[in-house]
Scaffold this motif. Sequence first.
Motif, PDB file in Angstrom:
ATOM      1  N   ASN A  68      41.767 -22.724  21.163  1.00  0.00           N
ATOM      2  CA  ASN A  68      41.731 -22.746  19.687  1.00  0.00           C
ATOM      3  C   ASN A  68      41.268 -21.436  19.071  1.00  0.00           C
ATOM      4  N   ASP A 111      37.046 -32.271  20.599  1.00  0.00           N
ATOM      5  CA  ASP A 111      37.231 -32.681  19.197  1.00  0.00           C
ATOM      6  C   ASP A 111      37.971 -31.599  18.408  1.00  0.00           C
ATOM      7  N   ALA A 112      37.598 -30.346  18.664  1.00  0.00           N
ATOM      8  CA  ALA A 112      38.264 -29.227  17.994  1.00  0.00           C
ATOM      9  C   ALA A 112      39.715 -29.120  18.446  1.00  0.00           C
ATOM     10  N   LYS A 114      41.576 -31.650  19.383  1.00  0.00           N
ATOM     11  CA  LYS A 114      42.279 -32.748  18.699  1.00  0.00           C
ATOM     12  C   LYS A 114      42.676 -32.331  17.292  1.00  0.00           C
ATOM     13  N   GLN A 115      41.732 -31.707  16.594  1.00  0.00           N
ATOM     14  CA  GLN A 115      41.984 -31.266  15.230  1.00  0.00           C
ATOM     15  C   GLN A 115      43.076 -30.207  15.178  1.00  0.00           C
ATOM     16  N   ARG A 116      42.991 -29.254  16.106  1.00  0.00           N
ATOM     17  CA  ARG A 116      43.990 -28.177  16.125  1.00  0.00           C
ATOM     18  C   ARG A 116      45.379 -28.716  16.440  1.00  0.00           C
ATOM     19  N   LYS A 118      46.494 -31.654  15.828  1.00  0.00           N
ATOM     20  CA  LYS A 118      46.975 -32.399  14.656  1.00  0.00           C
ATOM     21  C   LYS A 118      47.434 -31.454  13.556  1.00  0.00           C
ATOM     22  N   GLU A 119      46.640 -30.429  13.292  1.00  0.00           N
ATOM     23  CA  GLU A 119      46.962 -29.458  12.234  1.00  0.00           C
ATOM     24  C   GLU A 119      48.283 -28.741  12.503  1.00  0.00           C
TER      25      GLU A 119
END
Length: 206
Positions: A68, A111-112, A114-116, A118-119
Amino acid sequence: MKKTIKLITAAVIVLCISAFTLTKTTLSEGYKIGDVAEDFSLKNVDGKMVSLSDYKNAKGFIVTFTCNTCPYAIAYEDRIIALDKKYASKGYPVIAIMPNNVSVKPDDNLDAMKQRSKEKGFTFPYLIDKEQKVYPKFGATKTPHMFILQKTKKGNVVKYIGAIDDNYKDAASVTTKYVEKAVDALLQGKDIEQTETKAIGCSIKV
């Protein structure tokens, strides 16, 4: 005086031998072209475990070690997404693996990730090498670092190692798309012209 010179000379020789041994060992680490890559089982951002053996109909894989936080990895994200969109349906899906130690790089934690994912709308699995056991087997040193595997009767054979293309700064200025040329050659049953290039990116954090 002569004794001192002899001691210094001996020390220099030992250092040179050690340096040579270290270099030789470093160069020998990780898969080489033609090696069979071991399967692995790593956690995806959706919580499921993913292995190469899950892809029964795949002809091979585009494995990328990425993360990330590295500016190089971020610069290549869209190109990695494009690779999956172009080649997954042809039998060469992208498998992304995050190799960094999250104690050193907290923003690369699951968690980061997952966010990346998704984004950016990742269309491929984004796996975490939590125990950092997979990337050393591949010999990955950078994010991103690409490995193309071809599924054969022997197993998943390493066919290409290195960079995605020849311009990390600007996708529009790329003149040679190493990964695309390699996968295209494999799909056409041809030899890959350039099997290795230098990966450009951030060092993997241990």
